[in-house]
Write an enzyme that holds these catalytic residues in place. Sequence first.
Site, PDB file in Angstrom:
ATOM      1  N   SER A 136      44.426  38.152  35.516  1.00 14.12           N
ATOM      2  CA  SER A 136      42.975  38.105  35.541  1.00 14.12           C
ATOM      3  C   SER A 136      42.418  39.238  36.369  1.00 14.12           C
ATOM      4  O   SER A 136      43.094  39.813  37.204  1.00 14.12           O
ATOM      5  CB  SER A 136      42.491  36.772  36.105  1.00 14.12           C
ATOM      6  OG  SER A 136      42.432  36.843  37.510  1.00 14.12           O
ATOM      7  N   LYS A 137      41.166  39.490  36.071  1.00 14.60           N
ATOM      8  CA  LYS A 137      40.465  40.583  36.701  1.00 14.60           C
ATOM      9  C   LYS A 137      40.353  40.343  38.201  1.00 14.60           C
ATOM     10  O   LYS A 137      40.357  41.265  38.989  1.00 14.60           O
ATOM     11  CB  LYS A 137      39.070  40.665  36.076  1.00 14.60           C
ATOM     12  CG  LYS A 137      38.385  41.966  36.274  1.00 14.60           C
ATOM     13  CD  LYS A 137      37.209  42.084  35.333  1.00 14.60           C
ATOM     14  CE  LYS A 137      36.178  40.987  35.530  1.00 14.60           C
ATOM     15  NZ  LYS A 137      34.808  41.450  35.283  1.00 14.60           N
ATOM     16  N   ARG A 138      40.263  39.074  38.557  1.00 10.53           N
ATOM     17  CA  ARG A 138      39.937  38.777  39.946  1.00 10.53           C
ATOM     18  C   ARG A 138      41.159  38.614  40.825  1.00 10.53           C
ATOM     19  O   ARG A 138      41.155  38.989  41.985  1.00 10.53           O
ATOM     20  CB  ARG A 138      39.066  37.522  40.011  1.00 10.53           C
ATOM     21  CG  ARG A 138      37.777  37.724  39.256  1.00 10.53           C
ATOM     22  CD  ARG A 138      37.075  36.423  38.987  1.00 10.53           C
ATOM     23  NE  ARG A 138      36.584  35.794  40.202  1.00 10.53           N
ATOM     24  CZ  ARG A 138      36.182  34.533  40.253  1.00 10.53           C
ATOM     25  NH1 ARG A 138      36.230  33.807  39.163  1.00 10.53           N
ATOM     26  NH2 ARG A 138      35.747  34.022  41.373  1.00 10.53           N
TER      27      ARG A 138
END
Length: 501
Positions: A256-258
């Site tokens: 994920s991006k986060r």
Amino acid sequence: MKPVRVRFAPSPTGPMHIGGVRTALFNWLFARHHQGQFILRIEDTDQKRYVEGALELITEGLRWLGLDWDEGPEVGGPYGPYIQSERLERYQQWANWLVEQGKAYRCYCTEERLTRVREIAEKSGRRLQGYDRHCRNLSEEERQRLHDETGGEYVIRFKMPLEGQTVIHDLLRGDITFDNQELNDLVLLKSDGFPTYHLANVVDDHSMEISHIMRAEEWIPTAPIHKQLYMAFGWEMPQIAHLPVLLNPNGKGKMSKRSARFSEDGRAVPVLLNEFREAGYLPEAIDNFLATVGWSFGDDREIFTLAEAIEAFELGRVNPAGSAFPIHKLDWMNGTYIRDMEPLRLAQLIKPFLEDAGFEVNIEQLVGIVPHIQERIKTLKEAIEWTQFLWVEEFVLTDPEALIQKKMDAEGTLQALRGAYDVLVNLVDFAYESQEAAIRQYAEDNGLKASQVFNILRVATTAQQVSPPLFQSMAVLGREESLSRIQKAIDSLEKSNQPSQ
RNA sequence: GCCCCAUUCGUCUAGUGGCCUAGGACGUAGCCCUCUCAAGGCUAAAACACGAGUUCGAACCUCGUAUGGGGCACCA
């Protein structure tokens, strides 16, 4: 047998996630393999998360990858509209129908109450987390009272059977059994009149005659609820397969991006499709690569075209286990595609990357240098560092000391530069073969190793320790510029060689 | 906490009861080639999570354990 119709159903919340791209790819391959339809449906039922322009990002991304859709936005089709926000009445009708049938109910609980209930459930370790079914069995008076109190705002929840089991037959994992008492009364229709995913995907998959659902693994826990919904509607549920998730390159957590988006060597790993694009990965490499993660060709082939993948694609070969994202393999694969590419086409693809880096590109020089960097770059973006010596407005050798090679001193280096200059300036033609022959001869005549002279000239003309092959580089640079740079190197070495006064 | 899924070299994978002294690829290491860096060639190290069954025989079937992952929203 019913015709194969599959769908890819992203939310327009921004650029596509690479995991979503793989889901799209597998669906597309499956559809094409079975000569079926691939449908693009936009699930924009969350107004809070809607991002302007995201739809264009998705369609553009799919097109870039060569994944065309038979029905959906921009192309239309007989089952439209393909954007859920344009299908609101249908969901409302079906939700109300379930209420009338006693298979769903209106819930008036406020967000505050829901949060409180959730907290209590969590603390108490209650078996069933989430909603406590407060509004499931209201008397008509209570319902009316709540209706008045809340100003008529409510959601519609599904009345999940309280006992029994629901079995999902997953094409990849076999039967998965759930106790119904573990399952929640999920919201079907939100208070703003929009459906949740659960309602919308069931209504749409049915009305669009989807034959196979291939979606990410994180949907497994809600699959029994979807099945119960199909049963409540009296509809046949499509075949279903839950695709494995893509994990971060270190294997820790869903990609994920986060979360940690770094591979073990500390580099940042792209996550969104446009990030891969901006990093200089080729669409054909991304397609090929994604097809090898979670699926394999069958023989030992790693490099194959989309057409070959269509031919060979089988759901049965999909590995149900999640996989760490092998970013290094993508690099390698992208490199193989770059190496195999027509130099002219490669040059065209590289050009915008150089321009984005602020360089003014001479197309002839670019075309001249591309064959020499082709086997050295793994991404288009890497062309910047390999060719920047060609585009810099004012060439400066910031560190003349770098000219001095191992086992040499400043004086020897200076002599070699002067000698090489004389050799090159007298060359009849500046073709790289002529340069090389002449410089080799010069080195031999002066008791120097060819590589020593080469490396001096490399630094002098490119200001880099590493460059494309020297003589090809100088040939592309041009005689005049090459000689001028060598002269500059001589000058700067002379200057730094003078005893400070 | 509860439910669910998964588990073959560091990583992606082949393997569907005997073909497995477990194959390929990336990465890593060494050598060759070589003007730097690559590319290319050759070679090497490297895995069936563990424990019980079932069976003449198990990486493959069953059950437990462990580990990893996913989920438990008026998000998808």
